[in-house]
Design a protein around this motif. Structure first.
Motif, short mmCIF file in Angstrom:
data_model
loop_
_atom_site.label_atom_id
_atom_site.label_comp_id
_atom_site.label_asym_id
_atom_site.label_seq_id
_atom_site.Cartn_x
_atom_site.Cartn_y
_atom_site.Cartn_z
N ASN A 123 0.83 -1.20 0.00
CA ASN A 123 0.00 0.00 0.00
C ASN A 123 0.87 1.26 0.00
N ASN A 124 1.13 1.80 -1.19
CA ASN A 124 2.01 2.97 -1.20
C ASN A 124 1.28 4.26 -0.84
N SER A 125 -0.07 4.17 -0.73
CA SER A 125 -0.79 5.38 -0.33
C SER A 125 -0.49 5.72 1.13
N LYS A 126 0.05 4.74 1.86
CA LYS A 126 0.34 5.00 3.26
C LYS A 126 1.71 5.65 3.47
N ILE A 127 2.45 5.83 2.36
CA ILE A 127 3.76 6.44 2.52
C ILE A 127 3.60 7.93 2.82
N ASP A 128 4.13 8.33 3.95
CA ASP A 128 4.08 9.74 4.31
C ASP A 128 5.52 10.26 4.27
N ILE A 129 5.81 11.04 3.19
CA ILE A 129 7.18 11.48 2.92
C ILE A 129 7.81 12.16 4.14
N MET A 130 6.97 12.86 4.92
CA MET A 130 7.50 13.60 6.06
C MET A 130 8.00 12.66 7.15
N LYS A 131 7.39 11.47 7.21
CA LYS A 131 7.68 10.61 8.35
C LYS A 131 8.77 9.57 8.10
N ILE A 132 9.10 9.32 6.85
CA ILE A 132 10.06 8.24 6.64
C ILE A 132 11.49 8.77 6.50
N LYS A 159 22.01 -2.61 0.68
CA LYS A 159 23.19 -2.42 1.53
C LYS A 159 22.92 -1.44 2.67
N ILE A 160 21.80 -1.62 3.33
CA ILE A 160 21.50 -0.79 4.50
C ILE A 160 22.03 -1.52 5.72
N VAL A 161 22.63 -0.81 6.65
CA VAL A 161 23.28 -1.47 7.79
C VAL A 161 22.30 -2.28 8.63
N ASN A 162 21.24 -1.63 9.05
CA ASN A 162 20.32 -2.35 9.91
C ASN A 162 18.98 -2.59 9.21
N ILE A 163 19.05 -3.36 8.17
CA ILE A 163 17.90 -3.49 7.27
C ILE A 163 16.67 -4.08 7.95
N ASN A 164 16.90 -4.99 8.93
CA ASN A 164 15.74 -5.61 9.58
C ASN A 164 14.88 -4.60 10.34
N LYS A 165 15.56 -3.62 10.97
CA LYS A 165 14.80 -2.58 11.68
C LYS A 165 13.97 -1.77 10.71
N VAL A 166 14.56 -1.46 9.57
CA VAL A 166 13.85 -0.68 8.55
C VAL A 166 12.63 -1.44 8.05
N LEU A 167 12.83 -2.71 7.80
CA LEU A 167 11.71 -3.53 7.33
C LEU A 167 10.59 -3.56 8.36
N ASN A 168 10.98 -3.77 9.61
CA ASN A 168 9.97 -3.81 10.67
C ASN A 168 9.14 -2.54 10.72
N SER A 169 9.81 -1.39 10.62
CA SER A 169 9.04 -0.16 10.79
C SER A 169 8.12 0.06 9.58
N LEU A 170 8.59 -0.29 8.37
CA LEU A 170 7.72 -0.14 7.20
C LEU A 170 6.53 -1.11 7.26
N GLU A 171 6.79 -2.28 7.82
CA GLU A 171 5.70 -3.24 7.96
C GLU A 171 4.68 -2.74 8.97
N ASP A 172 5.18 -2.15 10.05
CA ASP A 172 4.27 -1.57 11.05
C ASP A 172 3.39 -0.48 10.48
N MET A 173 3.95 0.30 9.54
CA MET A 173 3.16 1.37 8.92
C MET A 173 2.17 0.83 7.91
N GLY A 174 2.24 -0.47 7.62
CA GLY A 174 1.29 -1.07 6.68
C GLY A 174 1.66 -0.83 5.23
N ILE A 175 2.92 -0.47 4.97
CA ILE A 175 3.32 -0.19 3.59
C ILE A 175 3.81 -1.45 2.89
N ILE A 176 4.56 -2.24 3.62
CA ILE A 176 5.04 -3.48 3.01
C ILE A 176 4.56 -4.68 3.82
N GLU A 177 4.76 -5.84 3.22
CA GLU A 177 4.39 -7.07 3.91
C GLU A 177 5.45 -8.10 3.58
#
Ligand SMILES: Nc1ncnc2c1ncn2[C@@H]1O[C@H](COP(=O)(O)OP(=O)(O)OP(=O)(O)O)[C@@H](O)[C@H]1O
Ligand SMILES: [Zn+2]
Ligand SMILES: [Zn+2]
Length: 825
Positions: A123-132, A159-177
């Protein structure tokens, strides 16, 4: 914390590596690697990268400077729950199986190396440019291009250092699964779906776009506006419209037809609702007792419903499942593989619809995986399946039901050689769930445990609607022979079949042996045709005109001349279902006869077809093996004929009387389930045997008392645990000498037995009753061990046979260790 320690089971089959290895978790992976996730680790001298599964994480480890580190993690969420990890560890200890074998049943179907984690943009409509943040942007950039990408590839690309944290937060926002999938040869299945396209406009605007001249299109537009998407097929059916109309709407850019990947759903969706019955008084008592226990949170309680055939056990199971569902918890219903009939499935699916997954052996790997994933993701709340369904990956298990608890197929004879009943009890203990078992003929062990108070015993003594249990008539076949009747049907059975055919009632004939003749022999010199690999006589199958070995499957042409004495007096002896069928056709040429056994049900759907014909009364006489003996509920069956009760009775196994009692009772239970009284005719050469006499009287308790006394006297389960060590290989003398060495070590090390009693407890080594199978000679040692010594004995066997602490020469020698095996043949 800057480091942790993981115990990992690596995916490597060699027995020297069968233990968990400790690896270091450091850097970004701390807090990310969790128990039940797959990881990549360096292994062996060459530090080859292989996959493994984390079974435990600890904060301390004594010699951490020596440790290799985990390279990467493959999952975003654990594949296996903590409880199932515990359960697998228990299995490996309890049944002396390797770790890899013990974990096999809880891993996703297929090889766990093939399982992949994908990241998908939902769901890319949930991407809020200000928050990410920057990292999230970087990651989203890659995913937006790919839509769905393998987690491993994503890591390489970003090649992001802490990619798992990034994934978790995007999943929490409902953008990715993140989802898991397997690489499989099975084709993905697609279905046409329709989706509403235009975003964020009011319904009135949509109507304007469609235009008032197309009312059908308006209807579709409004419908999809509300539900967003649906399958093309159901849209056409729901709104009674055509593909052309839908296409026209697509042209206007309002909707979009697309291919959607669907689960390969093995359950046919045309199953009718299975009406809820009001419980009878005796059903209610049983149900209420269990429900009280659930309401009072007496977690881990175990129950045995001892209910005569046709007493309505299934309705109790269904209503218990419903209660557990109300509590938001999941249920597993185990049934024997051959009872996974449409009838059973219809009852559960017919009551609970798509909340049910059915697991059976005919599923393809892809279907199996889909079901596993649906369960894991919580889309399914109920699983009906054979033995291995006890491992269904539920996260909130509340109830396990084991129907036909006495069935031998609940014990696995392949590694890990677990007993699903014991596993279910252990799992219920770990997950604070309830265990309910049911049977008309409980196994001696379970009934004994219920009398000892481990299991609460509940009884159902009447059939539903008070139909009576069928009368059983025992026919002495020796007498029949004396009276000059050499055929396989006694006079009484013949007449009863005739009478039932005239009355337009249905008949089941049971014989526990398939094929035509059970052995072929020379009348002149006595030579018997045996399988070259197995030393077991071969069975003649008429429809293929072949002799087949039922142990290894080899088929040969039947000889016309004796290979030993060259005479042509080759004769066929013994009766199998094929011969019964031929004979019945000869005697009753007008009737519709069908045979149901392994030979007639290999084609997909053939089994279902026979049962359907039976239901529609297109069959007068159904002839079959075990397949006809259980679970079937046909109201018009009024006669059951048991052609030879002796087939199970004469096996040299201490369980054969128990099997006979169970089989006779179960088959007999197929008769008289409707408004008409049933009759059973049981033919035997040993009419006086206690298991036959008590089965005739439907007297389980007396049978149990007789059997338990014998078990006690001759030292058999439940009084002891029986451990079978089978040693096998192609060189007979080598097998024999290793067996002797193993035996000697055991009697030296065993505890708790007086020297003079040893011969009673450690038996062998001797050639197994089935001496040679598939070209392997088999020697056996049987050990009887009381409960308190079983662990010490496990350790001894583990040291001898698995760790080889005694340095025996095991080249070309294999072991099969079975704790409380089904059969000692
Ligand atoms: N309360 C009830 N009222 C009316 N019919 C019922 C009720 N409960 C069950 N039945 C029906 O009675 C029949 C027998 O029930 P079921 O097959 O569950 O028996 P069972 O105890 O499992 O038998 P078996 O051990 O022989 O398989 C079924 O056709 C079922 O639909
Ligand atoms: Zn001969
Ligand atoms: Zn063979």
């Amino acid at each position: 914390m800057d480091k942790q320690f993981a115990q990992v089971i690596v995916n490597n089959k060699a027995s020297q590596v069968d233990k968990p290895f400790t690896y270091l978790i450091d850097g970004d992976l701390v807090g990310v690697v969790k128990e039940g996730m797959r990881v990549i680790v360096p292994f062996g001298i060459g530090n080859k990268m292989i996959k493994g599964i984390v079974i435990r994480i600890e904060d301390f480890f004594k010699e951490d400077y020596k440790l290799k580190r985990i390279i990467d993690v493959l999952d975003d969420k654990p594949l296996i729950s903590k409880e199932l990890i515990e359960l697998s560890l228990w299995i490996s200890k309890n049944y002396l199986s390797s770790y890899i074998d013990a974990f096999q049943p809880v891993l996703p179907p297929g090889d766990f190396k093939q399982v992949n984690t994908f990241v998908e943009l939902i769901n890319n409509s949930k991407i809020d440019i200000m928050k990410i943040n920057e990292d999230e942007k970087k990651l989203l950039y890659v995913i937006e291009n790919e839509k769905k990408i393998l987690l491993e590839d994503l890591k390489k690309k970003c090649k992001i250092v802490n990619i798992n944290k990034v994934l978790n937060s995007l999943e929490d926002m409902g953008i990715i699964e993140t989802t898991i999938d397997i690489k499989t040869t099975v084709e993905k299945k697609y279905e046409k779906w329709v989706r509403f396209l235009v975003k964020d406009i009011p319904l009135i605007k949509v109507k304007e776009l469609i235009g008032s001249r197309s009312p059908k299109q308006l209807e579709i537009g409004e419908y999809l506006y509300n539900i967003k998407e649906t399958s093309l097929k159901s849209l056409i059916e729901e709104l009674n419209t055509t593909l052309a109309t839908i296409k026209a709407l697509e042209k206007k850019g309002i909707i979009h037809i697309f291919n959607k990947e669907v689960n390969r759903d093995p359950i046919k969706n045309n199953i009718e609702y299975y009406k809820k019955h009001t419980l009878s008084n005796s059903q209610r008592k049983v149900f209420q007792r269990i429900l009280d226990s659930i309401n009072q949170n007496e977690e881990g309680n175990k129950f045995l419903i001892h209910g005569v055939t046709g007493s309505g056990k299934t309705e109790i199971y269904l209503q218990l499942v419903e209660e557990i569902l109300k509590l938001g918890r999941d249920s597993i219903i185990l049934v024997p593989e051959i009872s996974l009939t449409p009838q059973t499935i219809e009852r559960f699916v017919g009551r609970f619809g798509n909340k049910v997954a059915v697991l059976h052996s005919k599923l393809s790997q892809g279907e199996r995986f889909d079901e596993w994933r649906r369960i894991k993701e919580g889309k399914v709340k109920i699983v009906v399946g054979a033995r291995s369904a006890v491992f269904a990956p539920f996260n909130n298990l509340g109830l396990i039901i084991i129907d036909e608890e006495h069935e031998t197929t609940y014990k696995s004879s392949q590694n890990p050689k677990y007993d699903a009943i014991e596993v279910a009890a252990k799992r219920c203990e770990l997950e604070k769930a309830y265990l309910v078992m049911g049977s008309a003929t409980p196994s001696i062990e379970t009934y004994y445990n219920s009398l000892m108070g481990d299991i609460t015993l509940l009884k159902l003594e009447e059939r539903i609607n008070n139909t009576t249990l069928p009368q059983v008539k025992v026919i002495d076949m020796r007498q029949e022979l004396d009276n000059g009747n050499k055929s396989m049907f006694s006079k009484e059975l013949y007449e009863a079949i005739e009478k039932n055919l005239i009355n337009k009632k249905q008949i089941i004939l049971f014989l526990n042996r398939r094929g035509f003749s059970t052995f072929v022999s020379c009348r002149k010199c006595g030579y018997v045709v045996k399988c070259n690999n197995c030393d077991i006589s071969m069975t003649y199958h008429r429809n293929t005109n072949k002799l087949i070995c039922h142990y290894c499957g080899v088929a040969i042409n039947p000889p016309t001349i004796c290979p030993v004495c060259k005479s042509n007096y080759i004769k066929y002896f013994g009766v199998g279902t094929e011969k019964v069928e031929e004979y019945a056709r000869k005697l009753f040429p007008q009737s519709r006869i069908m045979r149901m056994d392994m030979d007639t049900t290999t084609k997909k759907g053939s089994y279902e077809k026979i049962l359907d014909d039976m239901k529609k009364k297109n069959i007068d006489i159904l002839i079959g093996t075990q397949m006809v003996s259980k679970g079937l509920d046909f109201k018009d069956v009024t006669l059951v004929g048991i052609i030879a009760a002796d087939t199970t009775l004469n096996l040299p196994d201490f369980r054969s009387p128990e099997r006979t009692f169970q089989l006779v009772t179960q088959v007999a239970g197929r008769a008289g389930r409707g408004d008409f009284e049933g009759k059973v005719i049981l033919q035997t050469y040993s009419p006086e045997h206690y298991s036959i006499q008590y089965a005739k009287e439907h007297d389980y308790i007396s049978y149990y008392n007789a059997e338990i006394a014998l078990r006690k006297e001759f030292l058999y389960p439940p009084f002891i645990n029986l451990i079978s060590i089978l040693i096998y290989g192609e060189n007979n003398s080598k097998v024999a000498s290793i067996a002797k060495e193993v035996y000697n070590i055991i009697i030296n090390e065993i505890e708790g037995i007086n020297k003079e009693d040893l011969f009673k407890y450690v038996i062998g080594p001797y050639p197994a009753p089935l001496e040679r199978i598939k070209n392997n000679y088999r020697w056996q040692i049987l050990i009887k061990v009381e409960g308190q010594y079983i662990n010490s004995l496990r350790n001894i066997i583990n040291r001898i046979c698995i760790l080889n602490t005694y340095n025996l020469n095991f080249d070309n020698i294999k072991f099969s260790i079975d704790i409380n095996p089904n059969s000692i043949l």
